[in-house]
Design a protein around this motif. Sequence first.
Motif, PDB file in Angstrom:
ATOM      1  N   ALA B 148      50.082  31.556  34.998  1.00  0.00           N
ATOM      2  CA  ALA B 148      51.413  30.950  34.918  1.00  0.00           C
ATOM      3  C   ALA B 148      51.945  30.665  36.317  1.00  0.00           C
ATOM      4  O   ALA B 148      53.102  30.940  36.633  1.00  0.00           O
ATOM      5  N   GLY B 149      51.070  30.168  37.152  1.00  0.00           N
ATOM      6  CA  GLY B 149      51.489  29.755  38.486  1.00  0.00           C
ATOM      7  C   GLY B 149      51.595  30.883  39.491  1.00  0.00           C
ATOM      8  O   GLY B 149      51.812  30.658  40.672  1.00  0.00           O
ATOM      9  N   ARG B 150      51.433  32.102  39.026  1.00  0.00           N
ATOM     10  CA  ARG B 150      51.619  33.216  39.947  1.00  0.00           C
ATOM     11  C   ARG B 150      50.264  33.744  40.408  1.00  0.00           C
ATOM     12  O   ARG B 150      49.355  33.932  39.605  1.00  0.00           O
ATOM     13  N   LEU B 151      50.164  33.994  41.685  1.00  0.00           N
ATOM     14  CA  LEU B 151      48.899  34.402  42.276  1.00  0.00           C
ATOM     15  C   LEU B 151      48.626  35.866  41.919  1.00  0.00           C
ATOM     16  O   LEU B 151      49.261  36.771  42.444  1.00  0.00           O
ATOM     17  N   VAL B 152      47.670  36.085  41.045  1.00  0.00           N
ATOM     18  CA  VAL B 152      47.412  37.453  40.615  1.00  0.00           C
ATOM     19  C   VAL B 152      46.065  37.971  41.082  1.00  0.00           C
ATOM     20  O   VAL B 152      45.730  39.124  40.863  1.00  0.00           O
ATOM     21  N   PHE B 153      45.275  37.102  41.710  1.00  0.00           N
ATOM     22  CA  PHE B 153      44.051  37.597  42.325  1.00  0.00           C
ATOM     23  C   PHE B 153      43.678  36.718  43.508  1.00  0.00           C
ATOM     24  O   PHE B 153      43.829  35.505  43.457  1.00  0.00           O
ATOM     25  N   THR B 154      43.231  37.349  44.574  1.00  0.00           N
ATOM     26  CA  THR B 154      42.658  36.616  45.698  1.00  0.00           C
ATOM     27  C   THR B 154      41.399  37.353  46.119  1.00  0.00           C
ATOM     28  O   THR B 154      41.288  38.561  45.897  1.00  0.00           O
ATOM     29  N   PRO B 155      40.467  36.652  46.726  1.00  0.00           N
ATOM     30  CA  PRO B 155      39.210  37.301  47.099  1.00  0.00           C
ATOM     31  C   PRO B 155      39.411  38.439  48.101  1.00  0.00           C
ATOM     32  O   PRO B 155      38.745  39.448  48.024  1.00  0.00           O
ATOM     33  N   GLN B 156      40.326  38.249  49.039  1.00  0.00           N
ATOM     34  CA  GLN B 156      40.578  39.296  50.021  1.00  0.00           C
ATOM     35  C   GLN B 156      41.745  40.138  49.541  1.00  0.00           C
ATOM     36  O   GLN B 156      42.726  39.604  49.053  1.00  0.00           O
ATOM     37  N   ARG B 157      41.644  41.432  49.680  1.00  0.00           N
ATOM     38  CA  ARG B 157      42.762  42.270  49.268  1.00  0.00           C
ATOM     39  C   ARG B 157      43.919  42.058  50.248  1.00  0.00           C
ATOM     40  O   ARG B 157      43.779  42.349  51.436  1.00  0.00           O
ATOM     41  N   PRO B 158      45.018  41.519  49.764  1.00  0.00           N
ATOM     42  CA  PRO B 158      46.126  41.229  50.667  1.00  0.00           C
ATOM     43  C   PRO B 158      46.783  42.504  51.205  1.00  0.00           C
ATOM     44  O   PRO B 158      47.094  43.415  50.441  1.00  0.00           O
ATOM     45  N   ILE B 159      46.991  42.515  52.497  1.00  0.00           N
ATOM     46  CA  ILE B 159      47.582  43.699  53.128  1.00  0.00           C
ATOM     47  C   ILE B 159      49.043  43.832  52.731  1.00  0.00           C
ATOM     48  O   ILE B 159      49.761  42.844  52.573  1.00  0.00           O
ATOM     49  N   GLY B 160      49.476  45.060  52.563  1.00  0.00           N
ATOM     50  CA  GLY B 160      50.890  45.319  52.355  1.00  0.00           C
ATOM     51  C   GLY B 160      51.380  45.000  50.960  1.00  0.00           C
ATOM     52  O   GLY B 160      52.579  44.817  50.752  1.00  0.00           O
ATOM     53  N   VAL B 161      50.463  44.949  50.019  1.00  0.00           N
ATOM     54  CA  VAL B 161      50.834  44.585  48.661  1.00  0.00           C
ATOM     55  C   VAL B 161      50.288  45.650  47.718  1.00  0.00           C
ATOM     56  O   VAL B 161      49.214  46.181  47.941  1.00  0.00           O
ATOM     57  N   ALA B 162      51.038  45.958  46.688  1.00  0.00           N
ATOM     58  CA  ALA B 162      50.565  46.924  45.704  1.00  0.00           C
ATOM     59  C   ALA B 162      49.652  46.204  44.717  1.00  0.00           C
ATOM     60  O   ALA B 162      49.912  45.067  44.341  1.00  0.00           O
ATOM     61  N   GLU B 163      48.587  46.905  44.340  1.00  0.00           N
ATOM     62  CA  GLU B 163      47.630  46.286  43.439  1.00  0.00           C
ATOM     63  C   GLU B 163      47.171  47.274  42.400  1.00  0.00           C
ATOM     64  O   GLU B 163      47.449  48.464  42.488  1.00  0.00           O
ATOM     65  N   LYS B 164      46.390  46.776  41.479  1.00  0.00           N
ATOM     66  CA  LYS B 164      45.813  47.630  40.438  1.00  0.00           C
ATOM     67  C   LYS B 164      44.925  46.778  39.575  1.00  0.00           C
ATOM     68  O   LYS B 164      44.837  45.569  39.784  1.00  0.00           O
ATOM     69  N   CYS B 165      44.333  47.415  38.609  1.00  0.00           N
ATOM     70  CA  CYS B 165      43.500  46.717  37.633  1.00  0.00           C
ATOM     71  C   CYS B 165      44.260  45.529  37.059  1.00  0.00           C
ATOM     72  O   CYS B 165      45.409  45.649  36.653  1.00  0.00           O
ATOM     73  N   THR B 166      43.598  44.373  37.033  1.00  0.00           N
ATOM     74  CA  THR B 166      44.240  43.159  36.530  1.00  0.00           C
ATOM     75  C   THR B 166      43.843  42.859  35.091  1.00  0.00           C
ATOM     76  O   THR B 166      44.137  41.787  34.584  1.00  0.00           O
ATOM     77  N   LEU B 167      43.155  43.801  34.481  1.00  0.00           N
ATOM     78  CA  LEU B 167      42.567  43.572  33.166  1.00  0.00           C
ATOM     79  C   LEU B 167      41.597  42.389  33.240  1.00  0.00           C
ATOM     80  O   LEU B 167      41.252  41.784  32.233  1.00  0.00           O
ATOM     81  N   CYS B 168      41.173  42.095  34.472  1.00  0.00           N
ATOM     82  CA  CYS B 168      40.248  40.975  34.687  1.00  0.00           C
ATOM     83  C   CYS B 168      40.748  39.710  34.011  1.00  0.00           C
ATOM     84  O   CYS B 168      39.991  39.030  33.306  1.00  0.00           O
ATOM     85  N   VAL B 169      42.023  39.392  34.202  1.00  0.00           N
ATOM     86  CA  VAL B 169      42.567  38.211  33.515  1.00  0.00           C
ATOM     87  C   VAL B 169      41.775  36.948  33.827  1.00  0.00           C
ATOM     88  O   VAL B 169      41.657  36.060  32.991  1.00  0.00           O
ATOM     89  N   GLU B 170      41.227  36.893  35.039  1.00  0.00           N
ATOM     90  CA  GLU B 170      40.464  35.687  35.375  1.00  0.00           C
ATOM     91  C   GLU B 170      39.235  35.564  34.483  1.00  0.00           C
ATOM     92  O   GLU B 170      38.728  34.482  34.251  1.00  0.00           O
TER      93      GLU B 170
END
Lengths: 412, 236, 821
Positions: B148-170
Amino acid sequence: MTNAKQLASSRYRAWLGLLALLMLVAFTAWIYELRYGLASTGMRNVISWGVYIVTFAFFIKLSAGGLIVASSAEVFGITELKPLARLGILTAAACVLVAAATIIPDLGRPARIGNLFLHPNWHSPMVWDVAIVSAYFLLAAMDLRVMCSGSEPQRKHKLLTMLAIIGLPAAFALHSITAWIFGLQISRTFWNTALLAPLFVVSAILSGTALIAIISGALQRFGGIRLEGSTWRKLSGLMAVSAAIMLFFLFSEYLTVLWGNVPREMVTLKMILPGGAFSLLFWLEWVIGGIIPFILLVVLQTRRRVGAVVTCAVLILVGVFAFQIELTAVGMANPLIQLAPGTSIGTYTPGRSVFQFVGQYAPTWVEYSIVLGLIAFGALLVTVGYRWLGAREFLPTRAARTDEAMQKAVHA
Amino acid sequence: MSKRWGIAIDQNRCIGCWTCAVACKAINNQPLGTYWNRILTSRPNENAPTTAPATLAIDVPHGTFPDVQLAYQPTSCQHCQNAPCEKVCPVNATFRREDGAILVDFERCIGCRYCMAACPYGVRTFTWGEGQYAPEFAVGYGKDYRSAGRLVFTPQRPIGVAEKCTLCVERIDVGKQPMCVDACPAGARVFGDLNDPASAISVSIQQQGGRQLLSELGTDANVFYLPVSRPNKVRS
Amino acid sequence: MKRERRQFLKGLVGGSVALGLGFSGLRFLEALPAEGAVPAAEKIFRTGHNTNCDGACGHQVHVVDGRVTFIEGAGWETNIDGRAAQTFNPRICLRGLSQIQNTYSPDRIKYPYRRVGPRGSGQFERITWDQATSAIAENFQKIQTQFGRESVWIAPYTGALSLLEGVIGASFRFASVIGASAGDFEGDNEGDSAGPAAFNYMLYDPTAPANSGGLLDGHEYTDLLNAKVIFLWGNNLAETSIPDWRTVCDARNNGTKVISLDPRYTPTAAGADLWVPVRPGTDTALIDGMMNWIIQNKRYDEAYLLKYSVAPFLVHPKTKLFLKHKDLVPGGANKYVVFDERDRTIKRYDDPTLTRASLLGTHSFGGLQASTAMQVLADTMSKFTPEYAAKITDVAPETVVHLAQLYAGNHPAAIKCGFGLSHWHRGDLTHQALLTMATLTGNIGVQGGGVTIMSGALLSNAFSGLGNFWNPDGKKWVPLQPMAACDAMLFGKPYPVRAAWFMIDNYAQQMADRNKVLKALKSLDFLVVSDYVLSATAELADIVLPACTYLEKTDLLGSFNYYLQYMPKVIEPMWESKSDLDAFGLVAQKMGVGQYFQKKPDDYIKDVLAIGDPKAPESVRGLTWEQLTSGAYRLNLPAPYVPYADKKFATKSGRIEFYVESLLPYDQEVCDYKEPIEASPNNPLYQKYPLVFLSTHTRFRTHSQYANLPWLKEINNNGEGFLEINPTDARARGIASGHVVRIFNDRGWMKVRARLTEAIKPGVVNCYQGGWVTRQVKHYIEGHPNNLTHQIANPAQSIVPNFPSNAAYYDCLVQVEKAEG
Ligand SMILES: Nc1nc2c(c(=O)[nH]1)N[C@H]1C(S)=C(S)[C@@H](COP(=O)(O)OP(=O)(O)OC[C@H]3O[C@@H](n4cnc5c(=O)[nH]c(N)nc54)[C@H](O)[C@@H]3O)O[C@H]1N2
Ligand SMILES: Nc1nc2c(c(=O)[nH]1)N[C@H]1C(S)=C(S)[C@@H](COP(=O)(O)OP(=O)(O)OC[C@H]3O[C@@H](n4cnc5c(=O)[nH]c(N)nc54)[C@H](O)[C@@H]3O)O[C@H]1N2
Ligand code: SF4
Ligand code: SF4
Ligand code: SF4
Ligand code: SF4
Ligand code: SF4
Ligand SMILES: [Mo]
């Protein structure tokens, strides 16, 4: 006299120089932090909030005193506190500003701080906090403006009373909401208690008053200001009462945990109680910053010595700071799920495990520098504001009315 | 009805091999020290024990020889229906898709880590600094992914951002299974639509009895644990 | 291009940060790829993982810009002839997923090196391939001239198991053409040969070279689905054969019971229905106890025994050999005799008048009493009452009975035995007992039954061209077993070995009695090691050659299951690494035998599989090159594959010989329990060293491989080895979790930290083998488990020509004490 004045101003300049230096160091540390990320702090995935958040909450609490002192002076007409009104408001504004500033180095993406205003999530206590902090700052600023404006006293009094009437509940809201940032989280047993907001409110009154006492003491020592004995009595009385309430709340909190003996809650408490890894915090909070100053303050009600009151105030700040560390760090150290191998910490150091059962945290030089810089920033705001706003004018300088005891205390 | 994606983990089958954890790490290019998915050594059918560590290392069982017990609890984001992390996120960077996936908008997150404080499962991770990667180039999915237009995965882990399992939406958005489900060599992970009573996941939960971690907190997780039913009586 | 841009941005951002302008937020936004940037095209290859772990998983390898970016499990095709025989799951494990880290590891050996300092000092200088191969050729030729051809030992161990490169690979071809000695794969004695030896005793002709029996020809894993009960015996399947655990679970869904017999509470034991913590080294006694119960309670399969085993054959009471017709009647046939129950006479087993041979009983002839083999077995087993077995094994009497009931009461019953049985001095005997019990209950050659060590380890029946590949122009290498090699190096027995070339082999730490091994290696005149990392062995070499990993070369994986997996070269070799085949070719060239290494890898594969040859074995008939390279096709075999399904046995009698004549000199003709050579409480040494020392396999590495990979290390205690010890044993020694302990016996010692766990039987300790012991990397604080193990060979096994010995890693006693530090 000229000598004294020169001395004063050179001392003043040295003081400003010191503050500027601390801020410069902090700024450099911050640049460093921006370059290397929050990896340069001691925070990791398990204890993911550290001394920044502790300092934030601490300054929020400090801001209470000023406003309460000023507001109660206006609303309840506690005249003994009136001389401190301006200073109180000034400190409140400065503390809130410092608290807000503390958030910036804590963010992983400080450049995006604007998102707080662009995309607020009204479910989040943090957004409520942003709102109340902003409101509180505005209130303090307006208060200051009115106090320092040249408008006629009658109108001024009316305005100030109005602001004070808003100010008191605002202060309660500020501390409650800050408490709720923690207290609403079901994920942290140590935080998740209904008592947390009241606890924050009293510890705010306690530490805020302590700060006013310290500043007043300093002014009396270095700024040629004299406060009446009754004012000191009020301050120390306020501190004693709130210290007692705070200890009572804490005790009630501990008892609830101890009596229930629910393992997940006991784990955390055991870390703090004597014998636990963090028991230093217990001693600081209960004895050094709690019972000792309380007893001293009660005794001092009859035998007032400014130096002693100020010492008590310092101890109290130590205690409240310890409480805040305990709440934040110890509360996070024990995740609800503690199974081997634990939680991954998010960084890698050769030879060290990347998992932690129980969170470990020690602030790094970056955090110490930045926090010191922030404190310096607050001190600078007060120091400079005190001059610029001419807050001095409103404080009594009636040396004649200074009683003997006070004289002695000041020069002791 | 809309979908409600979930994962069921069969603790009867799970042997704590960490394949799903490494698969998650590899497909999502996580730096050293970061695990969105980790395998906890637990006790059979214990609803996430919350006392101090009963065992100090993985694979160390509970009990006394030979009456010992052990089960494995792979733990990643539980994709709570009532997600504390989502509620606290001050900027709506953490959001919930209609299908139940809880995601982080990498472009919006301010890195305040409130969500980490709020998550009861300790599954959120933060990229604290320039990560150490092995190999040094980005591995895994390797592309940006927007939902929905929102960046939920990038190849490089972005610094300074909280992350977690994405349920592999891609992956699930194109009909694949989450990587951890695909990789599990024991067939212990079932992915599917919890709203569809005929889906494999619903059936397995129905038949074996699914359990949500820390269910008493009311998070209403979309990850279910199928209880250990083997008797495993000791005879010695 | 993309990379450059990033680099540039990084520089730019770094600069602005230096100016105090950098915000991490800004950095991130800048690093985002431009909208609509076309991602580089991704190529996908199918290959197989040829590591020695039992898995033989198919890998689907994603390659972007010539770099491997992801590895996942691959699918499986039909039989070669197009029949859809069965479904086989995609398989992969944590180590397989980590192979990217292996190939791109900074620990890789990148160039050829020559030793410059003293041996083992780790001082090397970089040289060219040309210099390296010249040095090898010259030295080999010099040594061969001086000490004989076999004084050069070509030593592949088990680092990889593919056709051209692995343990069955080109090394033997090379050894053959230069006439060197070589560690015989089939006679591999790394502790994995005791089991296969027993198969040879009982199901083949023990005195003929084994065709590798149980090691290479097990029940296909999918056959576990047909079992009613599965005994995982000394097998930590959930760690050492991870992808097959799914099949075990699927079987359980059908009601199959799973039993784990293991002194340790492993993930396998935790996942089983029943865990039996047997005292290690005493399984034979347990099996004997079970058998005794089965015999006493007549739960054996009489028809099966009469038809397929030597059970009814009479045994000569004096010679103990089988009684033959010629022993009864002068001029009689050299044929086994039985006792006919109806006319109560002894006659040839194939006598047309035979109505019903008696299974049990003792019958007189010429004043002597001859028992049936079955009776001999029954008599031998009779002392193994549940109580007696319990005393030896620490397994409760009722559990012994329960196990016997489970095994005999559920047909078919599968036994999957692991190397927890084979790594013992008398591992052969234990497997002999298992096979005997399986025979008693009619479980051999039966779907869902059997005794399986490995599932289709090597597709011997498919590789018809292997003989020619190994022995071109009839040239043959001289077999020299890894355990015997130490003596050859140190004492010149049976002949001197002065030079060696190790590949896929970490002999210096994986072989038992490491101190002896190190001495032997240091005594060599010339040592070559090919490896992709600087292993403990490579570190000692005169010449180190950089080898490829499985992604960098072409090969064929045909082991551990019944599928053929072509392994294409997925990426170009990194740095100056070369495949072992290429390395052999270069040296062969310089030794004047280059003609044997002219072909391309693909052509060798075609030869070995007889592709296009109408006379190719049934199992691969019709296979085309296109088919081989387009997916993993299964051999034309019935599914699931069941060995001995035709009940034809290559033994002298053509039957299952649970009574083994050739073992008479070793008093081992039937599987009567014998104590371990060392790890027995009755051994006087036990007073000094009261703990049984195991050094088992862990899921976080494959032997010494992958021990350095960060992903695996992170999970596995940061790669640091530890000693599993029961708190009872630990407390008695004042040891707490995390204490550094010294583990020692007369052969050596090692140091690690202790991990207290109730998952191990008191009196037993375990330290996972395979951690590194190089100058640079030490996964144990000091030493290695093999500092403690021994090389005492079991003489009984020497009757099998190509399985003459077995390293008994677990038959080892130690003491443990708290150490400083
Ligand atoms: N991850 C991984 N997988 C591997 C390997 C690896 O290194 N790593 N190596 C591969 C190779 S070459 C081999 S040989 C296999 C080996 O794998 P397995 O066949 O599983 O053998 P081990 O790990 O040697 O031992 C298995 C179990 O036997 C138990 N045991 C020890 N002694 C005895 C005994 O006397 N009686 C009984 N009943 N149990 C005993 C041990 O406690 C151990 O848990 O694994 C293969 N797979
Ligand atoms: N104490 C104890 N010792 C044991 C065991 C035990 O249980 N306990 N188990 C034993 C068993 S069962 C086995 S099978 C052995 C295994 O012993 P090894 O066969 O020595 O074990 P690995 O570490 O798998 O591989 C050896 C080397 O091969 C290299 N290698 C891998 N692929 C290639 C290649 O393609 N080319 C070249 N040139 N090199 C390659 C690897 O880097 C590694 O250094 O260990 C035995 N040792
Ligand atoms: S498990 Fe944690 S991160 Fe995941 S949805 Fe629930 S609260 Fe959020
Ligand atoms: S760290 Fe990011 S996702 Fe988490 S609460 Fe803060 S803004 Fe939201
Ligand atoms: S669903 Fe994807 S992101 Fe989540 S744990 Fe599994 S592999 Fe990792
Ligand atoms: S891959 Fe499967 S068996 Fe292995 S830990 Fe994960 S869920 Fe368990
Ligand atoms: S290491 Fe073994 S089990 Fe794992 S992927 Fe490779 S072959 Fe399969
Ligand atoms: Mo092995």
